[in-house]
Scaffold this active site. Sequence first.
Site, short mmCIF file in Angstrom:
data_model
loop_
_atom_site.label_atom_id
_atom_site.label_comp_id
_atom_site.label_asym_id
_atom_site.label_seq_id
_atom_site.Cartn_x
_atom_site.Cartn_y
_atom_site.Cartn_z
CE LYS A 80 -4.51 1.00 0.59
NZ LYS A 80 -5.70 0.33 0.08
N GLY A 181 -21.07 6.43 5.23
CA GLY A 181 -20.20 6.82 4.13
C GLY A 181 -20.79 6.42 2.80
CB VAL A 182 -23.40 7.46 0.69
CG1 VAL A 182 -24.19 6.41 1.45
CG2 VAL A 182 -23.68 8.84 1.28
N GLY A 183 -19.80 7.48 -0.40
CA GLY A 183 -18.92 7.97 -1.46
C GLY A 183 -18.90 6.97 -2.60
CB VAL A 185 -17.43 1.67 -2.05
CG1 VAL A 185 -17.98 0.27 -1.84
CG2 VAL A 185 -16.05 1.61 -2.68
CE1 TYR A 187 -25.96 7.27 -5.91
CE2 TYR A 187 -24.43 6.27 -7.48
CZ TYR A 187 -25.64 6.89 -7.21
OH TYR A 187 -26.53 7.11 -8.22
#
Length: 354
Positions: A80, A181-183, A185, A187
């Site tokens: 990473k 969290g609806v970014g 992914v 969403y």
Amino acid sequence: MDVFGTRDFDDHELVVFGRDASTGLRSIIAIHSTALGPAVGGCRMWPYPSTADAITDVLRLSRGMSYKNALAGLPFGGGKAVIIGDSRSAKSPELFEAYGRFVDSLGGRYITAEDVGTTLADMEHVARATRYVSGLGHKNSEAGGDPAPRTALGVFLGIKAAVRFRLGRTDLDDVKVAVQGVGGVGYHVCRLLAAEGVRLSVADVRSAAVERVRDELNAVVVRAESVLSEDVDVFAPCALGASLNTQTIPNLRARVVAGAANNQLASAEDGLALQLAGVLYAPDYVINAGGIISVAREYLRDATEAQVTSEIQGIPARLTEIFERARRERRPTNFIADEMARERIGRGERRMVA
Ligand code: NAI
């Protein structure tokens, strides 16, 4: 900072620091293991308060990638990268090109892609300086592109598997799911869940993100501070890590935790706390492997979109195997998954006992 002595140092093969003064790049790449192949994992851009925080994150995330790639059956190890900086103000094409040169200097031991704070467009700039990058645009019918929808597909299928196992339900009609969290992914997870009749509660720190899900999918917007204690069947963490910890777990009302975020548990012991509370936890790196499957196949150029979809459809069976073993052995699901992953990468010596 004593890197070798920190709790998160797990005999990582390599940790390197990259600096480019002219573009302001400050980046760290960690390679956890190349036992199964070159290390693959995304690049996170985040305004870490200190270098020590960035090191901790990259150590944890890279180990997670080793485990994720191993359990997904991919011929890759885990690594990473992090770029220290604010993705809203500090990005430039030159910065990502400089990052590309840093990746290139490792000669292919690490292959990068997008993660939180970086996008497909950023990776196009990286690709000018190195071929060790994936998560770029589609080429003909080959797999590839933005991994977020592929991650979401795996998470959606994983939620179904967990609901079936824990709640004995084969459909999702009227099942209540809270998504944190609806970014990128989150969403797409919401869209797939809504199409199956799920009652959605959503929270995000960005009001535009929740408004979109409210308007398009009829989701109920809840406060980011209290989403974890919503009275729902499933809590789906799709924001950042460590949302499940000693403070939050006692307030959790869901019986299933299944979502996209990496490093959902602040520590491995939090998996034990979830087990003792009767909550079924879908280990994060198993349920969220859809994106890396797509990124890996794009890099190898050995699969079509349809083949990637069918590989992602293997995620629920893998989760169910872990759930069953955890029930049989009365141990937390994350202990079982870690053990299986370590066995695959030849580091099976650390048996985790509850
Ligand atoms: P993103 O940055 O597009 O979305 C994250 C969302 O969470 C943002 O809308 C942000 O405003 C929101 N958020 C941040 N802190 C919050 C808080 N305290 N409460 C509520 N909302 C909050 O990131 P993306 O790509 O959707 O990834 C989400 C998670 O899934 C991350 O942990 C990432 O590492 C993980 N993941 C992503 C993959 C991908 O394919 N993009 C693959 C595997 C894991």
